[in-house]
Design a protein around this motif. Structure first.
Motif, PDB file in Angstrom:
ATOM      1  N   LYS A 235      51.177  40.839  34.550  1.00 15.75           N
ATOM      2  CA  LYS A 235      52.250  42.134  35.324  1.00 15.75           C
ATOM      3  C   LYS A 235      52.163  41.527  37.237  1.00 15.75           C
ATOM      4  N   ARG A 236      51.228  42.796  36.840  1.00 12.92           N
ATOM      5  CA  ARG A 236      50.349  42.787  38.229  1.00 12.92           C
ATOM      6  C   ARG A 236      50.137  41.548  39.222  1.00 12.92           C
ATOM      7  N   MET A 237      49.852  40.449  38.545  1.00 15.57           N
ATOM      8  CA  MET A 237      49.527  39.108  39.116  1.00 15.57           C
ATOM      9  C   MET A 237      50.867  38.272  39.835  1.00 15.57           C
ATOM     10  N   ARG A 238      51.589  38.718  39.064  1.00 19.11           N
ATOM     11  CA  ARG A 238      52.978  37.744  39.439  1.00 19.11           C
ATOM     12  C   ARG A 238      52.825  36.139  38.214  1.00 19.11           C
ATOM     13  N   VAL A 239      52.011  36.098  36.588  1.00 12.79           N
ATOM     14  CA  VAL A 239      52.268  34.900  36.068  1.00 12.79           C
ATOM     15  C   VAL A 239      52.207  35.093  34.873  1.00 12.79           C
ATOM     16  N   SER A 240      52.200  34.285  34.654  1.00 12.96           N
ATOM     17  CA  SER A 240      52.786  34.655  32.231  1.00 12.96           C
ATOM     18  C   SER A 240      51.128  35.202  31.894  1.00 12.96           C
ATOM     19  N   GLN A 241      51.852  35.906  30.653  1.00  9.41           N
ATOM     20  CA  GLN A 241      50.599  36.576  30.089  1.00  9.41           C
ATOM     21  C   GLN A 241      49.774  35.687  29.498  1.00  9.41           C
TER      22      GLN A 241
ATOM     23  N   SER B  48      38.727  47.680  33.896  1.00 14.78           N
ATOM     24  CA  SER B  48      38.112  46.700  32.423  1.00 14.78           C
ATOM     25  C   SER B  48      39.156  46.769  31.488  1.00 14.78           C
ATOM     26  N   ARG B  49      39.116  47.813  31.332  1.00 13.93           N
ATOM     27  CA  ARG B  49      40.529  47.597  29.568  1.00 13.93           C
ATOM     28  C   ARG B  49      41.781  47.913  30.028  1.00 13.93           C
TER      29      ARG B  49
ATOM     30  N   ARG C 298      41.228  36.253  41.121  1.00  9.55           N
ATOM     31  CA  ARG C 298      41.987  37.598  40.956  1.00  9.55           C
ATOM     32  C   ARG C 298      41.886  38.697  40.013  1.00  9.55           C
ATOM     33  N   ILE C 299      41.580  37.777  38.601  1.00  7.80           N
ATOM     34  CA  ILE C 299      41.609  38.386  37.342  1.00  7.80           C
ATOM     35  C   ILE C 299      40.253  39.361  37.503  1.00  7.80           C
ATOM     36  N   LEU C 300      39.000  38.707  37.501  1.00  9.50           N
ATOM     37  CA  LEU C 300      37.846  39.525  37.775  1.00  9.50           C
ATOM     38  C   LEU C 300      37.820  40.086  38.869  1.00  9.50           C
ATOM     39  N   ALA C 301      38.480  40.479  39.770  1.00 13.10           N
ATOM     40  CA  ALA C 301      38.755  41.784  40.924  1.00 13.10           C
ATOM     41  C   ALA C 301      39.423  42.937  40.261  1.00 13.10           C
TER      42      ALA C 301
ATOM     43  N   ARG D 137      31.377  25.883  35.652  1.00 12.55           N
ATOM     44  CA  ARG D 137      32.817  25.359  36.144  1.00 12.55           C
ATOM     45  C   ARG D 137      33.339  26.695  36.978  1.00 12.55           C
ATOM     46  N   MET D 138      34.294  25.454  38.176  1.00  7.64           N
ATOM     47  CA  MET D 138      34.171  25.809  39.820  1.00  7.64           C
ATOM     48  C   MET D 138      35.539  27.212  39.497  1.00  7.64           C
ATOM     49  N   LEU D 139      35.744  28.174  39.923  1.00 10.53           N
ATOM     50  CA  LEU D 139      36.643  29.437  39.656  1.00 10.53           C
ATOM     51  C   LEU D 139      37.251  28.662  40.916  1.00 10.53           C
ATOM     52  N   LYS D 140      39.006  29.502  40.014  1.00 11.36           N
ATOM     53  CA  LYS D 140      39.579  29.246  41.086  1.00 11.36           C
ATOM     54  C   LYS D 140      40.026  30.614  41.693  1.00 11.36           C
ATOM     55  N   LYS D 141      41.016  30.716  42.701  1.00 13.91           N
ATOM     56  CA  LYS D 141      41.510  31.753  43.066  1.00 13.91           C
ATOM     57  C   LYS D 141      42.317  32.573  42.578  1.00 13.91           C
ATOM     58  N   ILE D 142      43.237  31.952  41.591  1.00 19.43           N
ATOM     59  CA  ILE D 142      43.228  33.080  40.377  1.00 19.43           C
ATOM     60  C   ILE D 142      42.263  33.495  39.431  1.00 19.43           C
TER      61      ILE D 142
END
Length: 72
Positions: free
Chosen positions: A48-54, A39-40, A30-33, A22-27
């Motif tokens: 919260k850190r990324m300002r998106v919904s859970q 990793s915990r 960001r999640i992988l970073a 799958r082609m990865l998106k910017k988000i």
């Protein structure tokens, strides 16, 4: 040896070697970073850190884990 490569629904497929990535998106990056830093982290804390919904983080994380298992 020629590969049969197709792009459909943001998925790169190679039929000859029977793999799909799958082609990865910017988000996704960001999640992988964030997960590489810690990793915990829970999905809630990542959201919260990324300002998106859970649920968005949970869905993307699940898909990334599923993709990893299919490639490895």
């Amino acid at each position: 040896m020629q590969e049969d490569v197709c792009m459909r629904d943001k998925v790169l497929c190679c039929r000859e070697d029977s793999w799909c990535v799958r082609m990865l998106k910017k988000i996704d990056y960001r999640i992988l970073a964030e997960l590489m830093k810690n990793s915990r982290l829970s999905d809630r804390e990542l959201a919260k850190r990324m300002r998106v919904s859970q649920p968005t983080v949970s869905r993307i994380r699940t898909q990334l884990e599923k993709d990893r298992k299919s490639v490895v």
